[in-house]
Design a protein around this motif. Structure first.
Motif, PDB file in Angstrom:
ATOM      1  N   LEU A 181       0.850  -1.186   0.000  1.00  0.00           N
ATOM      2  CA  LEU A 181       0.000   0.000   0.000  1.00  0.00           C
ATOM      3  C   LEU A 181       0.888   1.238   0.000  1.00  0.00           C
ATOM      4  O   LEU A 181       1.726   1.410   0.892  1.00  0.00           O
ATOM      5  N   GLY A 182       0.711   2.103  -1.019  1.00  0.00           N
ATOM      6  CA  GLY A 182       1.470   3.336  -1.095  1.00  0.00           C
ATOM      7  C   GLY A 182       0.925   4.371  -0.127  1.00  0.00           C
ATOM      8  O   GLY A 182      -0.234   4.319   0.293  1.00  0.00           O
ATOM      9  N   ARG A 183       1.780   5.333   0.182  1.00  0.00           N
ATOM     10  CA  ARG A 183       1.373   6.380   1.126  1.00  0.00           C
ATOM     11  C   ARG A 183       0.164   7.156   0.601  1.00  0.00           C
ATOM     12  O   ARG A 183      -0.708   7.542   1.370  1.00  0.00           O
ATOM     13  N   ASP A 184       0.088   7.372  -0.710  1.00  0.00           N
ATOM     14  CA  ASP A 184      -1.027   8.133  -1.258  1.00  0.00           C
ATOM     15  C   ASP A 184      -2.317   7.327  -1.321  1.00  0.00           C
ATOM     16  O   ASP A 184      -3.389   7.875  -1.539  1.00  0.00           O
ATOM     17  N   GLU A 185      -2.221   6.013  -1.125  1.00  0.00           N
ATOM     18  CA  GLU A 185      -3.406   5.140  -1.155  1.00  0.00           C
ATOM     19  C   GLU A 185      -3.930   4.832   0.244  1.00  0.00           C
ATOM     20  O   GLU A 185      -5.131   4.614   0.440  1.00  0.00           O
ATOM     21  N   LEU A 186      -3.024   4.797   1.208  1.00  0.00           N
ATOM     22  CA  LEU A 186      -3.338   4.228   2.520  1.00  0.00           C
ATOM     23  C   LEU A 186      -4.515   4.903   3.200  1.00  0.00           C
ATOM     24  O   LEU A 186      -5.363   4.222   3.809  1.00  0.00           O
ATOM     25  N   GLN A 220      -4.164  -6.296  -6.454  1.00  0.00           N
ATOM     26  CA  GLN A 220      -3.007  -7.161  -6.189  1.00  0.00           C
ATOM     27  C   GLN A 220      -3.434  -8.605  -5.973  1.00  0.00           C
ATOM     28  O   GLN A 220      -2.750  -9.535  -6.423  1.00  0.00           O
ATOM     29  N   GLN A 221      -4.535  -8.809  -5.292  1.00  0.00           N
ATOM     30  CA  GLN A 221      -4.985 -10.180  -5.050  1.00  0.00           C
ATOM     31  C   GLN A 221      -5.443 -10.844  -6.349  1.00  0.00           C
ATOM     32  O   GLN A 221      -5.238 -12.049  -6.530  1.00  0.00           O
ATOM     33  N   ARG A 222      -6.049 -10.083  -7.264  1.00  0.00           N
ATOM     34  CA  ARG A 222      -6.396 -10.655  -8.571  1.00  0.00           C
ATOM     35  C   ARG A 222      -5.133 -11.041  -9.338  1.00  0.00           C
ATOM     36  O   ARG A 222      -5.073 -12.097  -9.984  1.00  0.00           O
ATOM     37  N   ALA A 223      -4.105 -10.190  -9.246  1.00  0.00           N
ATOM     38  CA  ALA A 223      -2.839 -10.498  -9.912  1.00  0.00           C
ATOM     39  C   ALA A 223      -2.193 -11.746  -9.308  1.00  0.00           C
ATOM     40  O   ALA A 223      -1.574 -12.546 -10.030  1.00  0.00           O
ATOM     41  N   MET A 224      -2.312 -11.888  -7.990  1.00  0.00           N
ATOM     42  CA  MET A 224      -1.777 -13.085  -7.331  1.00  0.00           C
ATOM     43  C   MET A 224      -2.387 -14.349  -7.922  1.00  0.00           C
ATOM     44  O   MET A 224      -1.688 -15.329  -8.209  1.00  0.00           O
ATOM     45  N   VAL A 225      -3.707 -14.336  -8.086  1.00  0.00           N
ATOM     46  CA  VAL A 225      -4.403 -15.503  -8.635  1.00  0.00           C
ATOM     47  C   VAL A 225      -4.022 -15.701 -10.100  1.00  0.00           C
ATOM     48  O   VAL A 225      -3.713 -16.813 -10.544  1.00  0.00           O
ATOM     49  N   ARG A 226      -4.030 -14.603 -10.865  1.00  0.00           N
ATOM     50  CA  ARG A 226      -3.738 -14.691 -12.304  1.00  0.00           C
ATOM     51  C   ARG A 226      -2.334 -15.241 -12.554  1.00  0.00           C
ATOM     52  O   ARG A 226      -2.123 -16.101 -13.416  1.00  0.00           O
TER      53      ARG A 226
END
Length: 447
Positions: A303-308, A321-327
């Motif tokens: 998580l980036g500072r601008d997203e957190l 990120q979780q979709r990328a993990m599965v993909r």
């Protein structure tokens, strides 16, 4: 008769982490499983119950193989056929504060591969007993410990229920690799390595390393507890449905990371992003009977500072990120990487582990093993139950969530001295406000 059992990749990871923790002066990599009972136990009958359990279940006589073969090859559990059950210890305390302090102190008691489990009872005046199962992390994970303590307290009178069948009692994530060729496993491990190195391009900073610039790393675990009311738990669940599409771990991870980030900011640090490992159980949702082994994988989330501090962006980033993990099958890649790493000498294993984040393990640790299932222990009703691991330093700050009786709770475990007294006292309420989406004053920073 139980044959030797090789440590799985996650088991071996926890064994190596135990050695690293002890090299830094910590007691080691072990966990507590805490049960608050509605009544008092008969200590003599409890000791007899544990002795019967040890006779019935060979795995309760496990120890790490210390023979020449065991030290030269891959670590494995062997059965010590002459071993008896550990004698349960009774700790008498006065009042709730002393009870909590005694449980916290048990995190400093060494539980090792030589004697990987033990049981303590904490007893206050006029209160129900608190049972504490201490277990070596390489022996089992939180879900395994939940089922193990439930079986140890099962049955009626002095008789325990039949244990799970031998083939059901132990599992390791490497089973998922069995259909794959060697080249497929190597490709998965390389993909996972590339993913981790990519995360490491931007620096991270844990609370332990931030404070270590002024003092030595702490050796002792300190514990802060938060239990939501039933009404607050329903409010949290409603917020999960509204904001995270049923992904409760995302809101938990965001809340915990905000606490760690505020502590860093209060000390003058503002890392560009945070990297958080999130364990994911591989047990089936229904019918699992496993007692031993760390049957899970872990995903590394950033998580980036601008997203957190933007709920919508943070939830979307975690979901992406979780979709990328599965993909990209990175969850399986992590298993493949650790399976290969088991063959490496200890110093090489530790050196490789230090590379991605310049000696950091993560920014913080978050875990959500889910609902605790044990309802009774040795004939007494369980009023509350939760897992409690020793703090891993670095990062020195971890938040462990669980549910019991329909109520969500959390244990904030941190290294002694990393938080100031006022800052530590404010942490549970700050976490409550984050979980419920309420405005709340951030905890004060600095020590």
């Amino acid at each position: 008769m139980t044959s030797p059992v090789l440590l799985g990749g996650i088991d071996f990871f926890h064994l190596m982490n135990d050695r690293a923790m002890r090299s830094r002066g910590q007691a080691g990599n072990h966990c507590l499983y805490v049960l608050e009972l509605d009544g008092r136990l008969d200590m003599a009958r409890l000791a007899a119950r544990l002795e019967r359990a040890t006779q019935v279940l060979p795995e309760l006589r496990f120890r790490l193989d210390n023979s020449v073969l065991g030290r030269a090859g891959r670590p494995r559990w062997v059965v010590d056929h002459h071993r008896r059950a550990p004698e349960p210890r009774l700790h008498e305390v006065a009042g709730e504060r002393e009870r909590a302090a005694r449980i916290e102190a048990l995190l400093a008691d060494r539980t090792s591969g030589e004697r990987p489990w033990a049981l303590d009872v904490v007893r206050g005046a006029g209160e129900g007993d608190t049972v504490v199962l201490r277990h070596f992390h390489a022996l089992t994970d939180g879900k395994g410990a939940d089922r193990l303590v439930a079986w140890l307290g099962s049955g009626s009178g002095d008789a325990l229920d039949d244990p799970p069948l031998r083939q059901e009692r132990h599992d390791a994530p490497e089973r998922l690799l069995e259909p794959l060729s060697r080249d497929e496993r190597l490709a998965l491990a390389r993909a996972y390595k590339a993913h981790v190195l990519a995360l490491g391009r931007a620096p991270i900073l844990s609370l332990a390393q931030a404070c270590a610039r002024a003092r030595a790393l702490p050796a002792r675990s300190r514990v802060l507890r938060l239990t939501l009311s039933a009404e607050e738990t329903r409010a949290f669940d409603a917020r999960v449905r509204q904001k995270a599409r049923l992904a409760e771990s995302s809101l938990m991870l965001i809340a915990a990371t905000r606490l760690a980030d505020r502590a860093l900011v209060g000390r003058g640090f503002a890392p560009p992003h945070h990297v958080i490992p999130l364990p994911l159980s591989l047990d089936p949702k229904v019918g699992a009977r496993r007692l031993f082994g760390n049957h899970l994988t872990m995903v590394l989330l950033s998580l980036g500072r601008d997203e957190l501090h933007d709920d919508a962006r943070a939830v979307a980033r975690l979901a992406e990120q979780q979709r990328a993990m599965v993909r990209d099958r990175l969850d399986l890649g992590m298993i493949a990487a650790l399976d290969l790493a088991r063959w490496l000498p200890g110093p090489v294993y530790r050196w490789l582990g230090d590379q991605p984040f310049q000696g950091e393990l993560a920014s913080l640790i978050v875990s959500n093993p889910g609902a605790v299932t044990v309802e009774r222990f040795a004939g007494l009703a369980v009023r509350s139950a939760y897992p409690l691991p020793a703090v891993v330093t670095p990062p020195g700050f971890q938040v462990i969530f669980s549910r019991f009786g329909g109520r969500l709770s959390a244990s904030i475990v941190h290294g002694d001295g990393l938080l100031g007294p006022e800052e530590a006292a404010a942490m549970p309420e700050a976490l409550r406000a984050e979980l419920l989406g309420e405005p709340g004053a951030p905890a004060a920073g600095g020590v």
